[in-house]
Design a protein around this motif. Structure first.
Motif, PDB file in Angstrom:
ATOM      1  N   GLU A  60      43.575  23.526  29.246  1.00  0.00           N
ATOM      2  CA  GLU A  60      42.782  23.695  30.462  1.00  0.00           C
ATOM      3  C   GLU A  60      43.453  24.683  31.413  1.00  0.00           C
ATOM      4  OE1 GLU A  60      42.406  20.180  33.043  1.00  0.00           O
ATOM      5  OE2 GLU A  60      40.253  20.423  32.818  1.00  0.00           O
ATOM      6  N   GLU A  94      58.905  16.425  49.688  1.00  0.00           N
ATOM      7  CA  GLU A  94      58.779  14.978  49.701  1.00  0.00           C
ATOM      8  C   GLU A  94      57.714  14.504  50.671  1.00  0.00           C
ATOM      9  OE1 GLU A  94      62.308  12.775  49.196  1.00  0.00           O
ATOM     10  OE2 GLU A  94      62.256  13.802  47.263  1.00  0.00           O
ATOM     11  N   CYS A 149      55.998  13.681  44.840  1.00  0.00           N
ATOM     12  CA  CYS A 149      54.714  14.349  44.803  1.00  0.00           C
ATOM     13  C   CYS A 149      54.836  15.370  43.703  1.00  0.00           C
ATOM     14  CB  CYS A 149      54.407  15.010  46.132  1.00  0.00           C
ATOM     15  SG  CYS A 149      52.699  15.479  46.241  1.00  0.00           S
ATOM     16  N   PHE A 150      53.872  15.368  42.796  1.00  0.00           N
ATOM     17  CA  PHE A 150      54.044  16.171  41.592  1.00  0.00           C
ATOM     18  C   PHE A 150      53.684  17.637  41.791  1.00  0.00           C
ATOM     19  CE2 PHE A 150      52.831  11.825  40.321  1.00  0.00           C
ATOM     20  CZ  PHE A 150      54.101  11.420  40.012  1.00  0.00           C
ATOM     21  N   SER A 151      53.176  17.932  42.982  1.00  0.00           N
ATOM     22  CA  SER A 151      52.762  19.320  43.166  1.00  0.00           C
ATOM     23  C   SER A 151      53.910  20.192  43.659  1.00  0.00           C
ATOM     24  CB  SER A 151      51.602  19.389  44.144  1.00  0.00           C
ATOM     25  OG  SER A 151      52.011  18.868  45.374  1.00  0.00           O
ATOM     26  N   GLY A 152      55.076  19.590  43.893  1.00  0.00           N
ATOM     27  CA  GLY A 152      56.236  20.399  44.237  1.00  0.00           C
ATOM     28  C   GLY A 152      56.265  20.856  45.674  1.00  0.00           C
ATOM     29  N   GLU A 194      52.494  17.178  36.068  1.00  0.00           N
ATOM     30  CA  GLU A 194      51.279  16.398  36.308  1.00  0.00           C
ATOM     31  C   GLU A 194      50.962  15.468  35.136  1.00  0.00           C
ATOM     32  OE1 GLU A 194      49.152  19.693  39.177  1.00  0.00           O
ATOM     33  OE2 GLU A 194      48.302  19.294  37.197  1.00  0.00           O
ATOM     34  N   VAL A 208      56.114  13.273  36.633  1.00  0.00           N
ATOM     35  CA  VAL A 208      57.474  13.456  37.165  1.00  0.00           C
ATOM     36  C   VAL A 208      57.438  14.624  38.148  1.00  0.00           C
ATOM     37  CG1 VAL A 208      58.583  12.588  35.073  1.00  0.00           C
ATOM     38  CG2 VAL A 208      58.094  15.031  35.279  1.00  0.00           C
ATOM     39  N   ASN A 213      48.560   9.555  37.815  1.00  0.00           N
ATOM     40  CA  ASN A 213      50.009   9.369  37.890  1.00  0.00           C
ATOM     41  C   ASN A 213      50.475   9.015  39.299  1.00  0.00           C
ATOM     42  OD1 ASN A 213      51.046   9.598  35.266  1.00  0.00           O
ATOM     43  ND2 ASN A 213      50.677  11.814  35.284  1.00  0.00           N
ATOM     44  N   GLU A 222      58.263  18.349  39.607  1.00  0.00           N
ATOM     45  CA  GLU A 222      58.329  19.672  38.998  1.00  0.00           C
ATOM     46  C   GLU A 222      59.768  20.081  38.691  1.00  0.00           C
ATOM     47  OE1 GLU A 222      55.154  21.760  41.213  1.00  0.00           O
ATOM     48  OE2 GLU A 222      56.270  23.526  40.536  1.00  0.00           O
ATOM     49  N   GLU A 223      60.682  19.691  39.586  1.00  0.00           N
ATOM     50  CA  GLU A 223      62.098  20.058  39.394  1.00  0.00           C
ATOM     51  C   GLU A 223      62.677  19.396  38.144  1.00  0.00           C
ATOM     52  OE1 GLU A 223      60.307  19.405  42.325  1.00  0.00           O
ATOM     53  OE2 GLU A 223      61.923  18.403  43.409  1.00  0.00           O
ATOM     54  N   LEU A 275      44.658  13.581  35.653  1.00  0.00           N
ATOM     55  CA  LEU A 275      45.975  13.088  35.227  1.00  0.00           C
ATOM     56  C   LEU A 275      46.908  12.976  36.424  1.00  0.00           C
ATOM     57  CD1 LEU A 275      46.624  15.100  31.921  1.00  0.00           C
ATOM     58  CD2 LEU A 275      45.974  12.690  32.144  1.00  0.00           C
ATOM     59  N   LEU A 276      46.889  14.006  37.266  1.00  0.00           N
ATOM     60  CA  LEU A 276      47.729  13.983  38.461  1.00  0.00           C
ATOM     61  C   LEU A 276      47.398  12.775  39.332  1.00  0.00           C
ATOM     62  CD1 LEU A 276      49.658  15.308  40.575  1.00  0.00           C
ATOM     63  CD2 LEU A 276      47.660  16.535  41.429  1.00  0.00           C
ATOM     64  N   LEU A 331      59.629   8.169  46.698  1.00  0.00           N
ATOM     65  CA  LEU A 331      58.934   9.336  47.217  1.00  0.00           C
ATOM     66  C   LEU A 331      58.776  10.371  46.133  1.00  0.00           C
ATOM     67  CD1 LEU A 331      60.519   9.911  50.693  1.00  0.00           C
ATOM     68  CD2 LEU A 331      58.150   9.388  50.179  1.00  0.00           C
ATOM     69  N   LYS A 361      54.410  22.930  36.521  1.00  0.00           N
ATOM     70  CA  LYS A 361      53.507  22.115  37.328  1.00  0.00           C
ATOM     71  C   LYS A 361      52.602  21.264  36.429  1.00  0.00           C
ATOM     72  CE  LYS A 361      50.017  22.538  40.895  1.00  0.00           C
ATOM     73  NZ  LYS A 361      48.895  23.377  41.228  1.00  0.00           N
ATOM     74  N   PRO A 373      42.757   7.604  32.355  1.00  0.00           N
ATOM     75  CA  PRO A 373      43.060   8.197  33.675  1.00  0.00           C
ATOM     76  C   PRO A 373      41.797   8.517  34.470  1.00  0.00           C
ATOM     77  CG  PRO A 373      44.333   9.289  31.955  1.00  0.00           C
ATOM     78  CD  PRO A 373      43.393   8.351  31.262  1.00  0.00           C
ATOM     79  N   ARG A 399      42.148  17.898  45.452  1.00  0.00           N
ATOM     80  CA  ARG A 399      42.193  18.888  44.381  1.00  0.00           C
ATOM     81  C   ARG A 399      41.181  18.542  43.302  1.00  0.00           C
ATOM     82  NH1 ARG A 399      47.255  19.938  40.803  1.00  0.00           N
ATOM     83  NH2 ARG A 399      45.842  20.369  39.078  1.00  0.00           N
ATOM     84  N   SER A 413      38.904  18.980  37.205  1.00  0.00           N
ATOM     85  CA  SER A 413      39.601  19.263  35.954  1.00  0.00           C
ATOM     86  C   SER A 413      40.246  17.994  35.399  1.00  0.00           C
ATOM     87  CB  SER A 413      40.681  20.310  36.191  1.00  0.00           C
ATOM     88  OG  SER A 413      41.670  19.784  37.039  1.00  0.00           O
ATOM     89  N   TYR A 414      40.527  18.016  34.107  1.00  0.00           N
ATOM     90  CA  TYR A 414      41.186  16.873  33.480  1.00  0.00           C
ATOM     91  C   TYR A 414      42.599  16.720  34.011  1.00  0.00           C
ATOM     92  CZ  TYR A 414      42.776  13.623  29.920  1.00  0.00           C
ATOM     93  OH  TYR A 414      43.291  12.523  29.276  1.00  0.00           O
ATOM     94  N   LYS A 415      43.296  17.853  34.221  1.00  0.00           N
ATOM     95  CA  LYS A 415      44.673  17.735  34.708  1.00  0.00           C
ATOM     96  C   LYS A 415      44.716  17.174  36.131  1.00  0.00           C
ATOM     97  CE  LYS A 415      45.180  22.795  35.393  1.00  0.00           C
ATOM     98  NZ  LYS A 415      44.203  23.287  36.086  1.00  0.00           N
ATOM     99  N   ALA A 416      43.688  17.449  36.921  1.00  0.00           N
ATOM    100  CA  ALA A 416      43.652  16.851  38.259  1.00  0.00           C
ATOM    101  C   ALA A 416      43.472  15.332  38.158  1.00  0.00           C
ATOM    102  CB  ALA A 416      42.542  17.476  39.095  1.00  0.00           C
TER     103      ALA A 416
END
Lengths: 627, 81
Positions: free
Chosen positions: B49, A19, A13-16, B14, B18, A47, B20-21, A43-44, A11, B10, A77, A32, A38-41
């Motif tokens: 960005e 769970e 989720c990278f957005s914090g 991303e 991993v 992942n 955020e914690e 990547l998210l 479990l 954050k 990605p 998102r 965005s590029y980071k979106a």
């Protein structure tokens, strides 16, 4: 998009946000991405994707091999997520740095054991020929010629090598202009300069591709020329041999995504348009026909430009429909009599102009035209209407227009939702056919019986064996047909050509016309010979000719051919998909008996008898014999 | 410009895939398995960005752990809480 995964998965989720379930995470991440681009979106999403079970993807997996002579990894990605958005799980193979030639030419390379569905060959000019790219001024004319030959021979060899070993779709790029002039302001005065050398290379690359099937040009030249902002990241180029800027990574990934959309059959077919503040400025109910803004001056010029682009789509075979909350006569009057309107009533296959909600109107349009909702794009300027349709009909793509009409046309152009891999004669005629379809429905309601109706339609069906000239259309049919498709096998042009050369296969097509219009090639089947049994491994019919006994003719033709060749037994196959439930019992209707039955698959058997199979009496059939 | 330090956590989470914690003062190229050279490129692109900046060549090489990133961001007028 994703079903529930049964096992206890990791479990995260990278957005914090705590769970959350993984499938939820992925859906959230995609949301998102849609908002941010965005590029980071990306990547998210990519992942999160790594943690998702491939079995969650409705369509299975899509294998993509990426070969390049530079560091293309930051693009991966974006490519992964573009594929995942089409409901396919991305399996990616990346070549080692600059090992393009060995991967392609060595039959035992890992590329060839990978079994790709699609192969990207991305070549960067500065790595391919540093001399030409960086020391152009010092090259003599003969040296220049030899560099050009060297590049073109290399590209030709690579494509030839790939095409010999695989039927995968191949995507090759041309070259963007370099960001400088070799001779400064003298560039334009020179016979030989960097710019026209790149132009020449690109022309030759285009010519090379003409010799191959299922090899597509990805037009880096235009991509780089048309992009706003920096396209190259000089730092990453020097440090990692990774030349693409952040924004270029997004643009390029999405460009490939458009190709993937087209080749997985997800191309949109129908554009549903709002009227007020979409096709013209203002509200006809309030401003009246004279008060709406459409014409040659701003802001009317923006709406004309938008309408022209819609007309372009129409001419590419996209079906148009209207969906507006208005009085029907007010809207039709504009189409009939406003002199500045580019779009005319006859460009639309149907319209729903009333005060009902737009979601149910779109559903009705879908029923009337017999086009699946997931092939629809809806355009409106109202946030409310867009959200409403998004919520109720999530399968419909929604384009919400901003309050700046000058931006409308670009929004429509850049999404690539309607992009197809080929443009056939049928595409260009399609709108005419759909309009005819509405007329046919009218005829249906006035004819006494269905048979009488069919008689009146004066249907003419040509049925025969596929020849090479029909390959593009046949391949396209296998890509696009979902409902009346017994096995839903998608075939590239190359694969169809291979089948044609195979002695144990017979490929059948049907072509239909009636008194209202010529419909073109709409049906296709593959018969596999294994004496004394012949197996129907593909059988499909475009949904716009359903209910006209075309399938009857195609199946009877298969029976007749098999019988003539001395076969005694026919086998029909059905593979279940989300969309083809209507043909589940197709073979039963024709007297086949069920011999294998699972939830996903069934097989049907038929013994060919003495009696000659007969075509329906009220249809004219012409058999084209080639054998 | 003052900004929430979670923004950095954050975006790093991303990039590296991993939680955020898991991003803290001790996060560095040596402690985080996913901090590969390829992901380092992604980190550069994502930081630029997120904070709308353009890192200098030296800085793109120097951002090797969390405290260093915090320091370097200050040079672009970004103060994390």
């Amino acid at each position: 998009l994703l079903g529930e995964r049964k096992n206890n998965y990791k479990l995260l989720c990278f957005s914090g946000t705590g769970e959350l379930k993984l499938s939820t995470c992925f859906t959230e991440a995609l949301k998102r991405l849609e908002q941010e681009r965005s590029y980071k979106a990306y990547l998210l999403c990519s992942n999160v994707l790594k943690e998702v079970d491939p079995e969650n993807f409705a369509k299975g997996s899509f294998s993509l091999a990426v070969l390049s002579n530079y560091t293309i990894h930051p693009l991966i990605p974006v490519l992964q997520v573009e594929i995942a958005q089409l409901d396919y799980y991305p399996q990616i193979f990346i070549s080692n740095y600059d090992s393009v030639a060995s991967e392609i030419l060595d039959a035992s390379s890992s590329l060839h054991s990978f079994k790709a569905d699609a192969i990207i060959l991305s070549l960067w000019l500065e790595n391919l020929t540093p001399k030409l790219a960086n020391q152009f001024v010092s090259l003599s004319i003969s040296e220049l010629d030899s560099e050009i030959n060297h590049i073109l021979t290399f590209i030709g060899d690579m494509i030839k090598g790939l095409r010999r070993k695989t039927v995968a779709r191949i995507f090759l790029n041309n070259f963007p202009l370099l960001r400088y002039n070799s001779f400064g302001i003298l560039e334009g005065q020179q016979n030989h300069n960097l710019k026209n050398t790149i132009g020449k290379l690109n022309n030759e690359i285009f010519k090379i591709l003409q010799n191959y099937q299922d090899v597509y040009l990805v037009d880096y030249f235009s991509l780089f020329a048309l992009m706003e902002g920096p396209t190259i990241d000089n730092r990453l180029w020097h440090m990692n041999r990774a030349p693409l800027s952040r924004n270029m990574l997004i643009e390029m990934g999405r460009e490939y995504g458009k190709f993937f959309r087209a080749l997985t059959g997800k191309t949109k077919k129908c554009l549903v348009l709002d009227c007020d503040n979409t096709l013209w400025g203002g509200i006809v109910g309030e401003d009246g026909i004279k008060g709406i803004k459409i014409g040659k001056e701003y802001p009317g010029s923006c709406y004309q430009e938008f309408q022209r682009e819609i007309l372009n789509l129409h001419n590419r075979g996209i079906i148009l429909a209207l969906c507006s909350k208005n009085n029907e006569e007010d809207i039709l009057e504009i189409f009939d009599s406003h002199p500045e309107m580019i779009l005319k009533k006859e460009n639309f296959a149907c319209w729903k102009i009333n005060w009902e909600n737009k979601a149910s109107n779109i559903e009705k349009i879908s029923e009337e035209l017999n086009i699946d909702l997931d092939s629809f794009v809806f355009v409106d300027d109202s946030q409310f209407e867009c959200d409403f349709v998004r919520d109720l009909l999530p399968q419909v793509s929604v384009i919400q227009l901003s309050s700046n009409p000058s931006s409308y046309v670009e929004k429509l152009r850049t999404l690539g939702l309607f992009d197809a891999l080929s443009l056939s004669e049928e595409d260009k005629k399609r709108n005419q056919m759909y309009r005819s379809e509405v007329e046919r429905k009218k005829a249906k309601s006035t004819s006494a019986s269905y048979e009488e109706y069919l008689k009146e339609l004066n249907i003419f069906i040509e049925v025969g064996l596929v020849d090479t000239i029909k390959i593009p259309r046949i391949s396209q049919l296998t890509q696009k047909t979902n409902q009346f498709n017994l096995t839903t096998q998608r075939y590239s042009e190359g694969e169809i050509e291979k089948f044609l050369a195979n002695e144990n296969k017979r490929l059948f097509y049907t072509k239909v016309s009636d008194r209202i219009s010529e419909i073109g090639i709409v049906g296709f089947a593959i018969l596999d010979y294994d004496y004394p049994t012949a197996k129907i491994e593909t059988f499909l019919l475009s949904c716009r000719v359903l209910g006209r006994k075309v399938e009857d003719v195609l199946l009877k033709k298969i029976m007749k051919t098999a019988k003539k060749q001395g076969f005694t037994r026919l086998i029909g196959i059905y593979n279940r998909t989300k969309k083809n439930a209507q043909v589940e019992l197709f073979y039963q209707k024709y007297g086949f008996s069920n011999i294998i039955q699972t939830t996903e698959y069934s097989e049907w058997e038929y013994f060919l008898e003495e009696e000659e199979p007969k075509y329906p009496p009220y249809i004219r059939v012409k058999e084209i014999e080639k054998e | 410009m003052k900004t929430d330090s979670n923004r950095l956590k954050k975006v790093m989470a991303e990039v590296f895939g991993v939680k955020e914690e898991d991003i803290n003062q001790n996060t560095s190229v040596d402690t985080l398995e996913n901090w590969t050279s390829l992901n380092h490129m992604n980190l550069i692109l994502a930081l630029e960005e997120e904070f709308d900046i353009s890192l200098s060549e030296d800085h793109t090489i120097e951002i090797l752990n969390y405290p260093l990133i915090v320091e370097i961001l200050k040079e672009y007028n970004i103060e994390l809480d």
